[in-house]
Design an enzyme around this catalytic site. Structure first.
Site, PDB file in Angstrom:
ATOM      1  N   GLU A 258       8.712  -2.592   0.060  1.00 51.53           N
ATOM      2  CA  GLU A 258       7.518  -1.780  -0.212  1.00 51.53           C
ATOM      3  C   GLU A 258       7.789  -0.871  -1.409  1.00 51.53           C
ATOM      4  O   GLU A 258       8.945  -0.712  -1.826  1.00 51.53           O
ATOM      5  CB  GLU A 258       7.104  -0.983   1.034  1.00 51.53           C
ATOM      6  CG  GLU A 258       6.549  -1.906   2.117  1.00 51.53           C
ATOM      7  CD  GLU A 258       6.086  -1.207   3.374  1.00 51.53           C
ATOM      8  OE1 GLU A 258       5.918   0.023   3.368  1.00 51.53           O
ATOM      9  OE2 GLU A 258       5.902  -1.908   4.380  1.00 51.53           O
TER      10      GLU A 258
ATOM     11  N   ARG B 189       3.557   5.563  -4.127  1.00 54.67           N
ATOM     12  CA  ARG B 189       2.111   5.571  -3.871  1.00 54.67           C
ATOM     13  C   ARG B 189       1.317   6.554  -4.710  1.00 54.67           C
ATOM     14  O   ARG B 189       0.189   6.278  -5.069  1.00 54.67           O
ATOM     15  CB  ARG B 189       1.877   5.921  -2.400  1.00 54.67           C
ATOM     16  CG  ARG B 189       2.123   4.754  -1.557  1.00 54.67           C
ATOM     17  CD  ARG B 189       1.644   4.987  -0.174  1.00 54.67           C
ATOM     18  NE  ARG B 189       2.146   3.853   0.574  1.00 54.67           N
ATOM     19  CZ  ARG B 189       2.289   3.826   1.863  1.00 54.67           C
ATOM     20  NH1 ARG B 189       1.953   4.868   2.585  1.00 54.67           N
ATOM     21  NH2 ARG B 189       2.753   2.742   2.458  1.00 54.67           N
TER      22      ARG B 189
ATOM     23  N   ARG C  93       5.403  10.940   0.612  1.00 52.49           N
ATOM     24  CA  ARG C  93       6.163  10.155   1.587  1.00 52.49           C
ATOM     25  C   ARG C  93       6.479   8.757   1.058  1.00 52.49           C
ATOM     26  O   ARG C  93       5.611   8.076   0.508  1.00 52.49           O
ATOM     27  CB  ARG C  93       5.349  10.023   2.881  1.00 52.49           C
ATOM     28  CG  ARG C  93       5.999   9.162   3.930  1.00 52.49           C
ATOM     29  CD  ARG C  93       5.135   9.094   5.165  1.00 52.49           C
ATOM     30  NE  ARG C  93       3.901   8.410   4.917  1.00 52.49           N
ATOM     31  CZ  ARG C  93       3.699   7.114   5.126  1.00 52.49           C
ATOM     32  NH1 ARG C  93       4.678   6.357   5.589  1.00 52.49           N
ATOM     33  NH2 ARG C  93       2.526   6.577   4.893  1.00 52.49           N
TER      34      ARG C  93
ATOM     35  N   HIS D  60      -3.528   6.073   0.231  1.00 50.32           N
ATOM     36  CA  HIS D  60      -2.965   4.719   0.160  1.00 50.32           C
ATOM     37  C   HIS D  60      -3.705   3.993  -0.950  1.00 50.32           C
ATOM     38  O   HIS D  60      -4.932   4.030  -0.995  1.00 50.32           O
ATOM     39  CB  HIS D  60      -3.136   3.993   1.494  1.00 50.32           C
ATOM     40  CG  HIS D  60      -2.276   2.771   1.595  1.00 50.32           C
ATOM     41  ND1 HIS D  60      -2.516   1.644   0.839  1.00 50.32           N
ATOM     42  CD2 HIS D  60      -1.172   2.503   2.337  1.00 50.32           C
ATOM     43  CE1 HIS D  60      -1.590   0.734   1.132  1.00 50.32           C
ATOM     44  NE2 HIS D  60      -0.766   1.231   2.024  1.00 50.32           N
TER      45      HIS D  60
ATOM     46  N   HIS E  50      -4.669   8.621   3.543  1.00 45.47           N
ATOM     47  CA  HIS E  50      -3.827   7.819   4.436  1.00 45.47           C
ATOM     48  C   HIS E  50      -2.872   8.654   5.277  1.00 45.47           C
ATOM     49  O   HIS E  50      -2.674   8.378   6.455  1.00 45.47           O
ATOM     50  CB  HIS E  50      -3.039   6.832   3.565  1.00 45.47           C
ATOM     51  CG  HIS E  50      -2.166   5.886   4.320  1.00 45.47           C
ATOM     52  ND1 HIS E  50      -2.656   4.999   5.242  1.00 45.47           N
ATOM     53  CD2 HIS E  50      -0.821   5.675   4.265  1.00 45.47           C
ATOM     54  CE1 HIS E  50      -1.656   4.278   5.734  1.00 45.47           C
ATOM     55  NE2 HIS E  50      -0.532   4.683   5.178  1.00 45.47           N
TER      56      HIS E  50
HETATM   57  C1  SIN Z   1       1.341  -0.040   4.719  1.00 47.94           C
HETATM   58  O1  SIN Z   1       1.526  -1.009   5.441  1.00 47.94           O
HETATM   59  O2  SIN Z   1       1.089  -0.127   3.528  1.00 47.94           O
HETATM   60  C2  SIN Z   1       1.422   1.324   5.331  1.00 47.94           C
HETATM   61  C3  SIN Z   1       2.808   1.687   5.571  1.00 47.94           C
HETATM   62  C4  SIN Z   1       2.985   3.172   5.495  1.00 47.94           C
HETATM   63  O3  SIN Z   1       2.017   3.907   5.337  1.00 47.94           O
HETATM   64  O4  SIN Z   1       4.128   3.612   5.536  1.00 47.94           O
END
Ligand code: SIN
Length: 541
Positions: free
Chosen positions: A113, A283, A379, A237, A344
């Site tokens: 991620e 993010r 975060r 998000h 988010h």
């Molecule tokens: C996501 O699956 O993009 C959300 C994961 C997160 O907010 O840590």
């Protein structure tokens, strides 16, 4: 109702804590809708931890610190990252079925991620939260010492004075006033009360959060006098599905982790203009880039393109996303997914120490409700489920170590709830109108990119709305909608006031008037309710 532990909220933090403290005493979990109506249940990506031989603790620490924009508490980051692998193994022992991969030394298929320098996200395809919630609930239900009460809403914390209180001020939490499923207000007394009410996404017009995310724990803690922190850091998000019927459907960051590309309405990629990590930047960067592209082009959304990947892989790795998008007429294996950023995650919250203790005796806060120091100004993806399980274990450990003292608490006489002259509100429009107004003000004036002028305007509007709601609250019987409206009004006001105090840009807080991060603001925004001030007014600590 009297119990040893009152837990408000039934997501990963509340359930994990309940399972661990049930050996000490009786546990009551109250949840305002159904037990699975939690942000946990919607979490797609997974839980980040150093599980693979290709990774190292220092990498996860550095990634978390880099994302946090200079505001993470380094000791807390080290503590969480170091405890991560053991907590993930605890979840596996509880029956959580993460996707396996015998090729990796962890035995798990680890996802990638944004902001992570390694693959380290344990997942259950794209329904990780649901799988964790399932396993935890199963365990909770096997335990006769844990009771879950659905459709029960905490209204306010029950505060009492104890021998340490100055001037007899009520500084100890002894439970909560609760609106039951039969619409009566009851007193729930507890030796330890734990706020696990999740986040504040419903404060904004567009959010990935479930309907329960109205910041109840934050609002109750603030009213009770707790120290709060960093509420200006609202994470948006980057990729929520843009479709008139999709209320709050997330397209997991893991989709970008598997190679999806962000493109504009002409199919042109744009992330290379903003960050060398492109789609896998943190993010704050990706959400701001999308916001900028949409503002420049006037388009309603951008697109996420994963059509270049093997179709069977996409369907297998993202079954929920594939299925939901198909319901809305988008076959993600053949078409680009229309996406927009949405509120988010609240990185701030009720300030806690490393044992989950708030500034008020008898009150703990866990999960998104808490501000532990892990996330700083932004975060890192998939660090939230991790924080919840690490701190649930720490808080339970603290309770076990101190149970002899905690369990001796004698409940003082507690005033029953007074409805006074309250009448029945038969004009729900008063609630709906203000709810809608707040969410629009927050979206338009306190969003991804902020200006001092818009924040000041938002404050002025919100103060008026807040006073009106407090008056309704006094005049009418409490209802579930009234409780939530009162809380989102307060939380909005707190976010705005926090944002106004930070005259710089850092992490998720981007202020056009002050576009740089400044050394003078390299600290948390800690505050509490102002003594002798208006309701909702803050005082910096
Ligand atoms: C996501 O699956 O993009 C959300 C994961 C997160 O907010 O840590």
């Amino acid at each position: 109702m009297e119990c040893d532990f009152l837990i408000i909220g039934s997501g990963i933090a509340g359930l994990s804590f309940a399972i661990r403290v049930a050996r000490l005493g009786s546990v009551v979990i109250i949840t305002k809708k159904n037990e699975v109506d939690t942000a946990t249940n919607l979490a797609q990506g997974g839980i980040a931890a150093v599980l693979s031989g290709n990774d190292a603790t220092i990498n996860h620490i550095q990634d978390t610190l880099a994302s946090g924009a200079g505001l993470c508490n380094e000791d807390v980051v080290a503590l969480v990252v170091e405890n991560g692998p053991e907590r993930v193994r605890d979840l596996i022992a509880l029956g959580v079925d993460f996707v396996k991969d015998t090729q990796d030394s962890s035995g798990l298929n680890l996802g990638q991620e944004g902001g992570h320098s390694r693959r380290r996200v344990a997942h259950a395809h794209d329904f990780t939260g649901k799988e964790i919630e399932r396993a935890l609930l199963e365990k909770v239900k096997q335990n006769p010492r844990i009771q879950i009460l659905e459709n029960h809403r905490a209204i306010d914390l029950l505060m009492v004075a104890d021998e340490q209180s100055e001037n007899g001020d009520p500084t100890r939490c002894a439970g909560a006033y609760v609106l039951s499923d039969e619409r009566t207000v009851e007193v729930y007394k507890a030796k330890v009360t734990t706020l696990c009410t999740g986040g504040t996404g419903k404060v904004y017009l567009y959010t990935s959060n479930p309907d329960i995310a109205t910041g109840d724990g934050l609002a109750m803690a603030f009213r009770a006098g707790a120290v709060m922190a960093n509420m200006e850091f609202v994470q948006f998000h980057p990729t929520c599905l843009y479709h008139p019927k999709a209320k709050n459907f997330l397209i997991s960051e893991a989709v970008r982790g598997e190679g999806a590309i962000l493109v504009d309405q002409h199919g042109r990629s744009f992330m290379e203009k903003y960050d060398s990590r492109k789609e896998l930047a943190t993010r704050d960067t990706v959400a701001r880039a999308i916001d900028q592209e949409m503002k420049e082009s006037g388009a309603d959304c951008v697109f996420l393109d994963i059509t270049h990947k093997d179709k069977e892989f996409v369907k297998k790795r993202f079954p929920t996303i594939y299925g939901r998008c198909l319901e809305y007429g988008v076959d993600i294996t053949n078409e680009r997914i229309p996406v927009v950023p949405a509120a988010h995650y609240m990185c701030g919250g009720v300030q806690t120490d490393t044992w989950g203790r708030t500034s008020l005796d008898g009150l703990l806060a866990l999960g998104e409700t808490a501000c532990t120091g892990l996330h700083g100004g932004n975060r890192l993806a998939s660090n939230s489920l991790l924080e919840a399980v690490v701190f649930a274990e720490r808080a339970a450990h603290y309770c076990a170590e101190n149970w002899e003292t905690l369990s001796q608490m004698v409940f003082p006489p507690i005033e029953p709830w007074k409805a006074g002259e309250a009448k029945l509100l038969n004009e729900e429009i008063l609630i709906h109108h203000n709810w809608d107004l707040i969410r629009r003000i927050m979206w338009n004036y306190v969003g991804i990119v902020r200006t001092v002028k818009r924040l000041q305007l938002a404050k002025r509007h919100m103060e008026g709305i807040f006073q009106e709601i407090e008056q309704h609250y006094k005049d009418y019987f409490v209802t579930p909608n009234m409780i939530e409206l009162r809380n989102i009004a307060l939380v909005s006001l707190l976010i705005i006031q926090s944002a106004l105090t930070r005259k710089e840009s850092r992490g998720l807080h981007y202020l056009v008037d002050y576009p740089e991060a400044l050394a003078a603001f390299a600290h948390d925004t800690q505050f509490m309710k102002k003594k002798g001030g208006q309701l909702g007014e803050i005082e910096l600590c």
